[in-house]
Write a protein that holds these residues in place. Structure first.
Motif, mmCIF file in Angstrom:
data_model
loop_
_atom_site.group_PDB
_atom_site.id
_atom_site.type_symbol
_atom_site.label_atom_id
_atom_site.label_comp_id
_atom_site.label_asym_id
_atom_site.label_seq_id
_atom_site.Cartn_x
_atom_site.Cartn_y
_atom_site.Cartn_z
ATOM 1 N N ARG B 142 2.278 -1.262 14.691
ATOM 2 C CA ARG B 142 1.323 -2.343 14.505
ATOM 3 C C ARG B 142 0.071 -1.988 12.696
ATOM 4 O O ARG B 142 0.073 -0.684 12.448
ATOM 5 N N PHE B 143 0.509 -2.624 11.799
ATOM 6 C CA PHE B 143 0.873 -2.422 10.317
ATOM 7 C C PHE B 143 -1.064 -3.446 9.658
ATOM 8 O O PHE B 143 -0.868 -4.961 9.965
ATOM 9 N N HIS B 144 -1.512 -2.556 9.310
ATOM 10 C CA HIS B 144 -2.314 -3.540 8.129
ATOM 11 C C HIS B 144 -2.071 -3.383 7.084
ATOM 12 O O HIS B 144 -2.630 -2.378 6.105
ATOM 13 N N PRO B 145 -1.483 -3.746 5.612
ATOM 14 C CA PRO B 145 -1.096 -3.354 4.501
ATOM 15 C C PRO B 145 -1.979 -4.120 3.757
ATOM 16 O O PRO B 145 -1.902 -4.999 3.708
ATOM 17 N N CYS B 146 -2.238 -2.661 2.550
ATOM 18 C CA CYS B 146 -3.098 -3.098 1.439
ATOM 19 C C CYS B 146 -2.376 -3.750 0.370
ATOM 20 O O CYS B 146 -1.556 -3.002 0.079
ATOM 21 N N ARG B 147 -3.598 -4.466 -0.589
ATOM 22 C CA ARG B 147 -2.035 -5.285 -1.241
ATOM 23 C C ARG B 147 -3.308 -4.685 -2.283
ATOM 24 O O ARG B 147 -4.469 -5.227 -2.640
ATOM 25 N N GLY B 148 -2.749 -3.353 -2.585
ATOM 26 C CA GLY B 148 -3.443 -3.053 -4.195
ATOM 27 C C GLY B 148 -3.488 -3.663 -5.545
ATOM 28 O O GLY B 148 -2.523 -4.475 -6.047
ATOM 29 N N SER B 149 -3.377 -2.804 -6.367
ATOM 30 C CA SER B 149 -3.548 -3.234 -7.503
ATOM 31 C C SER B 149 -4.008 -2.004 -8.738
ATOM 32 O O SER B 149 -5.086 -1.298 -8.117
ATOM 33 N N MET B 150 -3.656 -2.609 -10.535
ATOM 34 C CA MET B 150 -3.581 -1.759 -11.275
ATOM 35 C C MET B 150 -4.228 -1.910 -12.158
ATOM 36 O O MET B 150 -3.249 -2.806 -12.653
ATOM 37 N N SER B 151 -5.248 -2.326 -12.891
ATOM 38 C CA SER B 151 -5.638 -2.976 -14.370
ATOM 39 C C SER B 151 -6.393 -2.340 -15.485
ATOM 40 O O SER B 151 -6.334 -3.395 -16.130
ATOM 41 N N LEU B 152 -6.535 -1.277 -15.158
ATOM 42 C CA LEU B 152 -7.260 -0.371 -16.026
ATOM 43 C C LEU B 152 -6.329 0.956 -16.657
ATOM 44 O O LEU B 152 -6.381 1.698 -16.205
ATOM 45 N N GLY B 153 -5.066 0.011 -17.614
ATOM 46 C CA GLY B 153 -3.789 0.549 -18.034
ATOM 47 C C GLY B 153 -4.565 1.902 -19.265
ATOM 48 O O GLY B 153 -5.908 2.071 -19.673
#
Lengths: 253, 192
Positions: B142-153
């Motif tokens: 049973r799975f709750h995938p989080c769509r992450g991100s990074m924008s502060l290079g």
């Protein structure tokens, strides 16, 4: 069986605009929000220098509190912040093995629980833990809480097991998981307690968190057995081990 | 067809039931008790086990299973700075292999519900989020995938190098209007 979450990475890798936009996006679609908060003092210094805010203050400003949010770690929270996290019903995923591996600090689990906060457990990425065993995390959480508080009553075995089950389900917004009650999802784990590591321990529930993590003999997800006799039924464990060795070597370059 | 699990001890989270059983139909618990058990299409008997609620993993980065053992003695920031360039090389295949390893280990240790926080999306490498969702489906987690991100290079004062900066964040999540269940999965698979 699958629910998606919106989760920009952390205050030191995501712009405030993106954090704010992500919260709006998630709420527009009725999905949950997750990010890293208060993991290290380096993060706290970064937030104070760049944004003039402590990490939780920054999250408040960006709309990142509420019962649809859970944070990973929540280690460096002061008394007022612990009360605030509990008040807004935001969850904390405590990751003791990773926190100890990185020397990040010790989450104030017992203070969070006393304040009424939702606390679950996480293995965190395997690059800062080298394993993925939630029963180990329950064991570590119990020991770490007692070291932090210099008190053997800081976290008892049943409370630690609750973090590993219902506490995590609360973080993920699953009131239909985390306990074995009529009407709940049939997600069940059976742990062997007749082996050398556990045989003879009178309180078998306490043994789950006090003794070494027990072998999962049968595991049921959604009413279907995925592990029997301690073996995975849905994939070949040896093949997975061979593949991960090859992939790790390839990424190492 | 119903399913019956019997165990030496059933720990429901509040009650401890010796020689207890859990009766399941259509993936849902319909009865919990002890003593004479109801009839069921399939019976699993574990007299030497404690049956508890399946364990829940509330934080993970499954792709990292392919980068274990790096920076054994570093702080978080030291560890991240060393690993970002390695993670910049991941693709759908490596994420799938790593996720299968992470999920197999979770399941084998009694975890039944897990999240995953995936935030490294190197430019021009499609299919990473799909690999996670498909792996969970194949392994039965049973799975709750989080769509992450990074924008502060690093050019904008953040910690990660610009090479792993993802300026079009959470875009995959924007298109779905059903927050749970199969249709949401399909929507994410289409858009991730």
């Amino acid at each position: 069986m699958c629910r998606v979450v919106v989760a920009p990475c952390s205050p030191f890798s995501v712009s405030p605009e993106l954090m704010r936009d992500s919260a709006a996006l998630a709420r527009r679609h009725g999905v949950r929000l997750h990010t890293h908060v208060a993991e290290t003092l380096d993060e706290e210094r970064f937030c104070l220098e760049k944004f003039g805010r402590r990490p939780l203050e920054l999250m408040e400003d960006l709309g990142w509190t509420g019962d649809d949010v859970w944070y990973a770690h929540g280690i460096h929270l002061n008394d007022a912040e612990i009360d605030r996290v509990a008040e807004v019903r935001t969850g904390i995923a405590h990751c003791p093995s990773s926190n100890m591996r990185l020397g990040a600090g010790a989450c104030r689990v017992e203070d969070l629980l006393r304040a009424g906060a939702r606390v679950g457990l996480g293995v965190d990425g395997a690059a800062s833990n080298e394993d993925a065993n939630i029963a180990t995390e329950a064991h570590q959480a119990l020991l770490l809480a007692r070291v932090r508080a210099t008190s053997p009553t800081a976290l008892d075995a049943r409370a630690a097991w609750r973090l590993a089950t219902q506490g995590g389900a609360e973080c993920l917004g699953r009131d239909d998981c985390g306990t074995l009650e009529v009407g709940k999802c049939a997600d069940i784990a059976c742990f062997r307690v007749d082996d050398l590591a556990h045989a003879g321990i009178k309180d078998l529930v306490a043994a789950l968190a006090l003794a070494p993590p027990a072998r999962a003999q049968t595991v049921i997800v959604n009413g279907r057995a995925v592990v029997r006799d301690g073996r995975l039924l849905t994939a070949d464990e040896d093949e997975i081990a061979r593949e991960i060795a090859a992939t790790s070597a390839r990424l190492a370059g | 067809m119903s399913f019956l699990l019997k165990a030496g001890l059933v720990y429901t989270g509040t009650r401890e039931i010796e020689n207890g059983w859990v009766h399941v139909r259509h993936g849902v618990i319909i009865e919990v008790g002890s003593g004479p058990a109801p009839e069921a299409g399939e019976i699993v008997d574990e007299p030497n086990c404690v049956a508890t609620p399946g364990l829940v993993n509330a934080h993970d980065h499954m792709y990292q299973w392919a980068t274990r053992g790096y920076v054994a003695d570093g702080t978080l920031f030291e560890w991240l700075r060393a690993l970002y360039p390695v993670w910049a090389r991941i693709d759908a295949d490596s994420v799938r292999v790593a996720a299968r390893a992470a999920m197999a280990r979770l399941l084998l240790c009694g975890c039944t519900l897990s999240t995953d926080h995936h935030y490294v999306f190197p430019h021009g490498r499609p299919g990473l989020f799909e690999a996670l969702v498909e792996s969970a489906r194949e392994l039965g987690l049973r799975f709750h995938p989080c769509r992450g991100s990074m924008s502060l290079g690093d050019s904008r004062g953040g910690l990660p190098p610009d090479s792993v900066d993802d300026r079009a964040p959470s875009r995959s999540a924007a298109g779905f209007d059903v927050p749970r269940g199969g249709r949401a999965v399909l929507a994410v698979l289409r858009l991730a």
